[in-house]
Design an enzyme around this catalytic site. Structure first.
Site, PDB file in Angstrom:
ATOM      1  N   LYS A  64       0.852  -1.206   0.000  1.00 14.60           N
ATOM      2  CA  LYS A  64       0.000   0.000   0.000  1.00 14.60           C
ATOM      3  C   LYS A  64       0.881   1.248   0.000  1.00 14.60           C
ATOM      4  O   LYS A  64       0.684   2.153  -0.815  1.00 14.60           O
ATOM      5  CB  LYS A  64      -0.885  -0.002   1.241  1.00 14.60           C
ATOM      6  CG  LYS A  64      -1.570   1.331   1.538  1.00 14.60           C
ATOM      7  CD  LYS A  64      -2.515   1.269   2.726  1.00 14.60           C
ATOM      8  CE  LYS A  64      -1.819   1.481   4.026  1.00 14.60           C
ATOM      9  NZ  LYS A  64      -1.452   2.874   4.361  1.00 14.60           N
ATOM     10  N   ASN A  65       1.853   1.296   0.911  1.00 17.95           N
ATOM     11  CA  ASN A  65       2.627   2.531   1.091  1.00 17.95           C
ATOM     12  C   ASN A  65       3.632   2.782  -0.019  1.00 17.95           C
ATOM     13  O   ASN A  65       4.180   3.879  -0.112  1.00 17.95           O
ATOM     14  CB  ASN A  65       3.291   2.539   2.477  1.00 17.95           C
ATOM     15  CG  ASN A  65       2.241   2.642   3.570  1.00 17.95           C
ATOM     16  OD1 ASN A  65       1.085   3.003   3.290  1.00 17.95           O
ATOM     17  ND2 ASN A  65       2.606   2.318   4.789  1.00 17.95           N
ATOM     18  N   CYS A  79      -4.463  12.150  12.245  1.00 12.35           N
ATOM     19  CA  CYS A  79      -5.441  11.068  12.432  1.00 12.35           C
ATOM     20  C   CYS A  79      -5.230  10.647  13.889  1.00 12.35           C
ATOM     21  O   CYS A  79      -4.490  11.266  14.618  1.00 12.35           O
ATOM     22  CB  CYS A  79      -5.195   9.942  11.475  1.00 12.35           C
ATOM     23  SG  CYS A  79      -3.556   9.309  11.628  1.00 12.35           S
ATOM     24  N   ARG A 112       0.807  14.321  13.441  1.00  9.85           N
ATOM     25  CA  ARG A 112       1.319  14.127  12.076  1.00  9.85           C
ATOM     26  C   ARG A 112       1.540  15.452  11.351  1.00  9.85           C
ATOM     27  O   ARG A 112       0.900  15.757  10.356  1.00  9.85           O
ATOM     28  CB  ARG A 112       0.395  13.187  11.309  1.00  9.85           C
ATOM     29  CG  ARG A 112       0.176  11.919  12.114  1.00  9.85           C
ATOM     30  CD  ARG A 112      -0.480  10.836  11.354  1.00  9.85           C
ATOM     31  NE  ARG A 112       0.471  10.212  10.407  1.00  9.85           N
ATOM     32  CZ  ARG A 112       0.098   9.198   9.639  1.00  9.85           C
ATOM     33  NH1 ARG A 112      -1.110   8.752   9.673  1.00  9.85           N
ATOM     34  NH2 ARG A 112       0.958   8.671   8.802  1.00  9.85           N
ATOM     35  N   PRO A 113       2.411  16.304  11.888  1.00 10.30           N
ATOM     36  CA  PRO A 113       2.696  17.593  11.266  1.00 10.30           C
ATOM     37  C   PRO A 113       3.431  17.417   9.943  1.00 10.30           C
ATOM     38  O   PRO A 113       3.801  16.304   9.565  1.00 10.30           O
ATOM     39  CB  PRO A 113       3.589  18.277  12.295  1.00 10.30           C
ATOM     40  CG  PRO A 113       4.224  17.181  13.044  1.00 10.30           C
ATOM     41  CD  PRO A 113       3.243  16.054  13.063  1.00 10.30           C
ATOM     42  N   ASP A 134       3.979   0.028  12.181  1.00  6.39           N
ATOM     43  CA  ASP A 134       2.702  -0.443  11.638  1.00  6.39           C
ATOM     44  C   ASP A 134       2.370  -1.861  12.102  1.00  6.39           C
ATOM     45  O   ASP A 134       1.240  -2.309  11.931  1.00  6.39           O
ATOM     46  CB  ASP A 134       2.704  -0.391  10.103  1.00  6.39           C
ATOM     47  CG  ASP A 134       2.730   1.036   9.612  1.00  6.39           C
ATOM     48  OD1 ASP A 134       3.019   1.258   8.425  1.00  6.39           O
ATOM     49  OD2 ASP A 134       2.479   1.946  10.429  1.00  6.39           O
ATOM     50  N   VAL A 179       7.724   5.985  17.321  1.00  8.47           N
ATOM     51  CA  VAL A 179       7.523   6.718  16.067  1.00  8.47           C
ATOM     52  C   VAL A 179       6.320   7.652  16.130  1.00  8.47           C
ATOM     53  O   VAL A 179       6.391   8.802  15.729  1.00  8.47           O
ATOM     54  CB  VAL A 179       7.382   5.717  14.890  1.00  8.47           C
ATOM     55  CG1 VAL A 179       7.098   6.459  13.586  1.00  8.47           C
ATOM     56  CG2 VAL A 179       8.667   4.893  14.760  1.00  8.47           C
ATOM     57  N   ARG A 204      -9.299  -0.600   3.868  1.00  9.33           N
ATOM     58  CA  ARG A 204      -8.511   0.465   3.232  1.00  9.33           C
ATOM     59  C   ARG A 204      -7.110  -0.017   2.865  1.00  9.33           C
ATOM     60  O   ARG A 204      -6.514   0.459   1.918  1.00  9.33           O
ATOM     61  CB  ARG A 204      -8.304   1.626   4.214  1.00  9.33           C
ATOM     62  CG  ARG A 204      -9.356   2.652   4.254  1.00  9.33           C
ATOM     63  CD  ARG A 204      -8.996   3.757   5.215  1.00  9.33           C
ATOM     64  NE  ARG A 204      -7.744   4.423   4.877  1.00  9.33           N
ATOM     65  CZ  ARG A 204      -7.316   5.509   5.517  1.00  9.33           C
ATOM     66  NH1 ARG A 204      -8.007   5.997   6.514  1.00  9.33           N
ATOM     67  NH2 ARG A 204      -6.196   6.090   5.180  1.00  9.33           N
TER      68      ARG A 204
HETATM   69  C1  EPZ Z   1       4.348   6.591   6.548  1.00 11.69           C
HETATM   70  O1  EPZ Z   1       3.616   7.664   7.119  1.00 11.69           O
HETATM   71  C2  EPZ Z   1       3.354   5.457   6.366  1.00 11.69           C
HETATM   72  N1  EPZ Z   1       2.282   5.891   5.460  1.00 11.69           N
HETATM   73  C3  EPZ Z   1       2.767   5.057   7.719  1.00 11.69           C
HETATM   74  O2  EPZ Z   1       1.907   3.946   7.508  1.00 11.69           O
HETATM   75  C4  EPZ Z   1       3.915   4.623   8.631  1.00 11.69           C
HETATM   76  O3  EPZ Z   1       3.396   4.314   9.901  1.00 11.69           O
HETATM   77  C5  EPZ Z   1       4.931   5.764   8.739  1.00 11.69           C
HETATM   78  O4  EPZ Z   1       5.393   6.139   7.415  1.00 11.69           O
HETATM   79  C6  EPZ Z   1       6.148   5.369   9.561  1.00 11.69           C
HETATM   80  O5  EPZ Z   1       6.751   4.249   9.005  1.00 11.69           O
HETATM   81  C7  EPZ Z   1       2.525   5.940   4.120  1.00 11.69           C
HETATM   82  O6  EPZ Z   1       3.619   5.647   3.647  1.00 11.69           O
HETATM   83  C8  EPZ Z   1       1.388   6.354   3.257  1.00 11.69           C
HETATM   84  P1  EPZ Z   1       6.483   9.718   8.970  1.00 11.69           P
HETATM   85  P2  EPZ Z   1       4.295   9.129   7.257  1.00 11.69           P
HETATM   86  O7  EPZ Z   1       6.506  11.023   8.280  1.00 11.69           O
HETATM   87  O8  EPZ Z   1       5.157   9.382   6.089  1.00 11.69           O
HETATM   88  C9  EPZ Z   1       6.630  12.763  12.568  1.00 11.69           C
HETATM   89  C10 EPZ Z   1      -0.094   2.718   7.658  1.00 11.69           C
HETATM   90  O9  EPZ Z   1      -0.764   2.222   8.574  1.00 11.69           O
HETATM   91  N2  EPZ Z   1       6.741  13.810  11.557  1.00 11.69           N
HETATM   92  O10 EPZ Z   1       7.658   8.796   8.855  1.00 11.69           O
HETATM   93  O11 EPZ Z   1       3.218  10.092   7.577  1.00 11.69           O
HETATM   94  C11 EPZ Z   1       5.234  12.137  12.568  1.00 11.69           C
HETATM   95  O12 EPZ Z   1       4.353  12.943  13.345  1.00 11.69           O
HETATM   96  C12 EPZ Z   1       0.504   4.105   7.809  1.00 11.69           C
HETATM   97  O13 EPZ Z   1       0.143   2.135   6.555  1.00 11.69           O
HETATM   98  C13 EPZ Z   1       6.999  15.112  11.971  1.00 11.69           C
HETATM   99  O14 EPZ Z   1       7.123  15.390  13.165  1.00 11.69           O
HETATM  100  O15 EPZ Z   1       5.188   8.889   8.553  1.00 11.69           O
HETATM  101  C14 EPZ Z   1       5.459  10.790  13.166  1.00 11.69           C
HETATM  102  O16 EPZ Z   1       5.447  10.902  14.582  1.00 11.69           O
HETATM  103  C15 EPZ Z   1       0.241   4.674   9.196  1.00 11.69           C
HETATM  104  N3  EPZ Z   1       7.092  16.099  11.046  1.00 11.69           N
HETATM  105  C16 EPZ Z   1       6.876  10.436  12.695  1.00 11.69           C
HETATM  106  O17 EPZ Z   1       7.475  11.653  12.232  1.00 11.69           O
HETATM  107  C17 EPZ Z   1       6.945  15.844   9.692  1.00 11.69           C
HETATM  108  O18 EPZ Z   1       7.065  16.775   8.881  1.00 11.69           O
HETATM  109  C18 EPZ Z   1       6.884   9.441  11.542  1.00 11.69           C
HETATM  110  O19 EPZ Z   1       6.138  10.009  10.512  1.00 11.69           O
HETATM  111  C19 EPZ Z   1       6.685  14.519   9.287  1.00 11.69           C
HETATM  112  C20 EPZ Z   1       6.580  13.513  10.237  1.00 11.69           C
END
Ligand code: EPZ
Length: 416
Positions: free
Chosen positions: A21-22, A117, A122-123, A305, A327, A397
């Site tokens: 998916k990702n 969410c 998730r900033p 995940d 995370v 989803r």
């Molecule tokens: C991706 O989300 C995945 N989604 C998520 O999978 C996965 O849990 C996550 O990576 C971590 O592996 C997709 O690829 C579509 P991050 P993403 O940016 O990119 C913080 C699922 O169930 N952060 O690595 O949104 C954030 O708040 C989903 O398939 C900032 O602070 O994850 C989080 O605490 C859920 N500032 C951490 O980093 C930013 O600008 C990891 O987020 C961006 C992120």
């Protein structure tokens, strides 16, 4: 949509793992960058993919399925608008990946600020800081992120956290700048490597992907590309855990073993036997499940995940397990639902303490997010009696044909 699961049956047999998916979601967004046709293979037929493709269509793209899991995306009229529609974009966070792709293609983008969410705020700060370093102007206005090319230049970008999405958006924006960009402390997830193979097929020079330093040399003109979506390591882990909790024997087909090393290691520690083949693996029970400590980390650490699915498994493992979620700031919601099934879990900040119990009991529970929903299905498979999981659409989803795949393994699962 509700999942009705009757527990107590061992899973047996073979299950084919779908495309990730990702990875599919970022490749669909990246198709915006290609002037000619993009063909993606091994794309899972799940709701999030449908939504991401609808956003492509709203931007002027056309998509047609050429077979069960192959989709062709083309841009006959080019990009008709650079704003993603709120009604669609708000359905999934991955819609924010159109930001970097639109900037590379048109130098402009307007996307709704993705709502937090319930697994965390998730900033987007790391995404925006990176884009600004590449010479894009960014403004937050009326709940939208507006970005445009001021003086796009290659640059060194340091990510405070190896954010998957920020790495992907910055890679795509840099892919349109014919200069060198270096991303430091980049995310190393396999889905990023998949994006890099797509960008390379478009003529972009990408080096170091899969390590924490990625070097990109963009190109102004990009044709089309054909690219395969990698197998879904999170779906694979979900079925491994489902096999483990039921004491079943299950073979997974179409996996990439190296992507599953952290998961295999932890499941062996928890008492499962895992035999690996070329692109298959078989899970068999070897004695009782044992308490295990889990710390989620960016790849190649244990994936966040699979934290909730692991919590379900450890709820019936012998002994006390500690789970630390490093995370996301709020990803223990499933604990309350598991407790309704008899689990004994204490949550303190980023740590959950799980006291293994003899058995879980069917109950009415609620999926709070995609992976929490998967965890509840896993718990229900082992529980005594019937479990009813509401908000099941959250599960559909992200897991292609999950009802069919579980039934194929002998589970008694119905969706109503
Ligand atoms: C991706 O989300 C995945 N989604 C998520 O999978 C996965 O849990 C996550 O990576 C971590 O592996 C997709 O690829 C579509 P991050 P993403 O940016 O990119 C913080 C699922 O169930 N952060 O690595 O949104 C954030 O708040 C989903 O398939 C900032 O602070 O994850 C989080 O605490 C859920 N500032 C951490 O980093 C930013 O600008 C990891 O987020 C961006 C992120």
């Amino acid at each position: 949509m509700k999942f009705l699961v009757s527990g107590g049956r061992r899973l047996q047999g073979k299950v084919r793992i779908s495309g990730a998916k990702n990875a599919a979601l970022v490749l669909i967004a990246a198709s915006v960058m290609a002037a000619d046709d993009v063909v993606l293979d091994n794309v899972p037929r799940i709701a999030d993919v449908d939504t991401q493709l609808q956003i492509v269509a709203s931007l002027g793209g056309r998509f047609v399925w050429e077979g069960e899991n192959t989709v062709r995306i083309s841009w006959p009229e080019g990009i008709e608008t650079t704003t993603t529609p709120f009604q669609l974009a708000k359905k999934l966070r991955a819609s924010n990946l159109f930001l970097g792709a639109l900037l590379a293609r048109t130098g402009k983008a307007e996307i709704p600020l993705p709502g937090g969410c319930n697994i965390g705020s998730r900033p987007m700060d790391l995404h925006l800081k990176g884009l600004q370093a590449l010479g894009f102007e960014v403004k937050l206005e009326h709940g939208f992120i507006k970005a445009w090319a001021k003086k796009p230049t290659g640059n060194r970008v340091y990510l405070d956290f190896p954010s998957v999405g920020a790495t992907e958006n910055i890679m795509m924006a840099a892919a349109g700048i014919p200069e060198v960009t270096v991303i430091e402390n980049a995310a190393k997830e396999p889905e990023i490597v998949n994006l890099a193979s797509f960008l390379t097929a478009l003529g972009v020079k990408v080096r170091g992907v899969g390590t924490d330093i990625i070097r990109i040399e963009g190109v102004k003109e990009r044709g089309g590309a054909r690219c395969g979506v990698i197998p879904d390591r999170i779906e694979a882990g979900t079925y491994m855990i489902a096999a483990g909790i039921t004491g079943g024997e299950v073979t997974l087909e179409n996996v990439i073993i190296t992507h599953l090393h952290p998961v295999i290691a932890k499941l062996e520690e928890a008492g499962l036997k895992v035999d690996v083949g070329e692109d298959t693996l078989t899970v068999t029970p070897s004695g009782e499940l044992k308490a295990t400590d889990i710390k989620t980390l960016p790849y190649p650490g244990f994936p966040t995940d699979l934290q909730s699915p692991m919590m379900a498994l450890l709820s019936v493992a012998k002994g006390t397990s500690t789970i630390v979620e490093n995370v996301f700031e709020n990803r223990f919601q499933v604990a309350d639902e598991l407790k309704r099934m008899g689990a004994q879990i204490k949550v303190k900040g980023q740590t959950a303490i799980v006291e293994g119990v003899e058995k879980l009991y069917g109950a009415q529970v609620k999926a709070t997010d995609l992976r929490a929903g998967a965890a509840l299905i896993i718990a229900a498979l082992a529980a005594e009696g019937e479990t009813e999981i509401c908000q099941g659409e959250l599960i559909a989803r992200g897991y292609e044909k999950i009802e069919e795949k579980l039934s194929g393994l002998g589970a008694k699962v119905r969706v109503v």
